[in-house]
Design an enzyme around this catalytic site. Sequence first.
Site, PDB file in Angstrom:
ATOM      1  N   HIS A   1      22.429  64.955  51.388  1.00 52.39           N
ATOM      2  CA  HIS A   1      22.708  65.271  52.795  1.00 52.39           C
ATOM      3  C   HIS A   1      21.797  64.467  53.720  1.00 52.39           C
ATOM      4  CE1 HIS A   1      22.358  68.117  56.366  1.00 52.39           C
ATOM      5  NE2 HIS A   1      23.659  67.872  56.285  1.00 52.39           N
TER       6      HIS A   1
ATOM      7  N   HIS B   1      23.194  61.690  62.952  1.00 51.92           N
ATOM      8  CA  HIS B   1      23.894  62.970  62.821  1.00 51.92           C
ATOM      9  C   HIS B   1      24.612  63.407  64.085  1.00 51.92           C
ATOM     10  CE1 HIS B   1      24.229  67.453  62.692  1.00 51.92           C
ATOM     11  NE2 HIS B   1      24.752  67.137  61.520  1.00 51.92           N
TER      12      HIS B   1
END
Length: 301
Positions: free
Chosen positions: A9, A51
Site C-alpha cells: 500500500h 495519494h
Amino acid sequence: MNSKLVIAHRGASGYLPEHTMEAKAMAYAMKPDFIEQDLVLSKDDVPIVIHDIYLDDVTNVASVYSNRKRKDGRYYVVDFTFDELQCLKVTERFNPKSGKQFYPKRFPKGKSNFKLHSFQQEIELIQGLNYSTGNSIGIYPEIKNPEFHYENQKDIARIVVDILFEYGYKTKEDKCILQCFDARELERIRIDLQSNLFLVQLIENDEEVEKLYSYAKYADGIGPWYKQILDVKENEKWKFTSLVNDAHEFGLKVHPYTFRADQLSEFSSFEEMMQLLFYEANIDGAFTDFPDKMVAFLKMS
C-alpha cells in the site's frame, strides 16, 4: 489470481514516506505480489504518483510556492507542471494546519530528501527490477477522483489506460490490476475504453456493498474497507458480514484496505488481524503498509 495476494500500500509506507521511489524499491525487495500507485494528473497531463489531489500534507509546497494555493487554502497537483513538482520535497504525511506527523512512529517528518515522480518512472523502476531480478511483481494503480479531473478539463482514465497499454499491460493475464472508487468511471474503462485489464471496484460505504451484482458486470474484484467485513464480536470471537461470500458468489475477488501494524484498534496483534481476515473471512488479498510482515505471515500459514 488464485493465491492470497500481498499488495504494498503506497509502497513500504510503514517504513518510508508513502509513494516515494524509495518506498517502492523497499517494497519491491520485500517481494509482495503487487505494488500500488495512486494517480493524479499534473497541469501538463503527467500522471503523478501521490495519494491525494492535494500537495500540502506530504510536501513542502506551502514554503516553495506560497502564492499558488486556491481559495480554499489548499495546493492542488493539477495546478503545477511536472517540472514544478520536481522542485518539491516529499515527507511523511502530516496535518497541514498543525504540522503534526500523522503516524508519529514512522519515518521522521522532514528528514532526508524524497521527490515526487511520474507513473511512467515507477513502471520503469518495477519493470526494470523484474528484468534484473527475475521476479514478476505487478502494479496496482488507482485512478483518483476522475470527477475532479473532468472539472479541470482532464480525462485521467484515458491517459492512464493508454500508458498501461504502451507499457504492455493489456489483459487480465498481465501483472496489473486497475482500481477506482468511481463506479461509472470504472465501467467506462471496461466498456467505452475497451480495457481488458483486471478491474477492481473500490467501495467505502454500506450502500455500495449492496451493488455487487452491478459491479460484477464490468469488474473482476472489489476493494472494501476491512471494517466492512467485520460484523460483531461475541465472546471474544469476531463474526463477519456476508460481503466476502456474496462477492465470491458473483465471481469477484476481495482485496480489502488497509492493514497497518501500528493501527490495531480492533485486534490484539497484526497476526490476529491477518489470521482472521485471510483465513476466517477468506479474503483473496489485502493492502498493507507493512508488506514484509504480511509476506512472512502468509509464508508461515
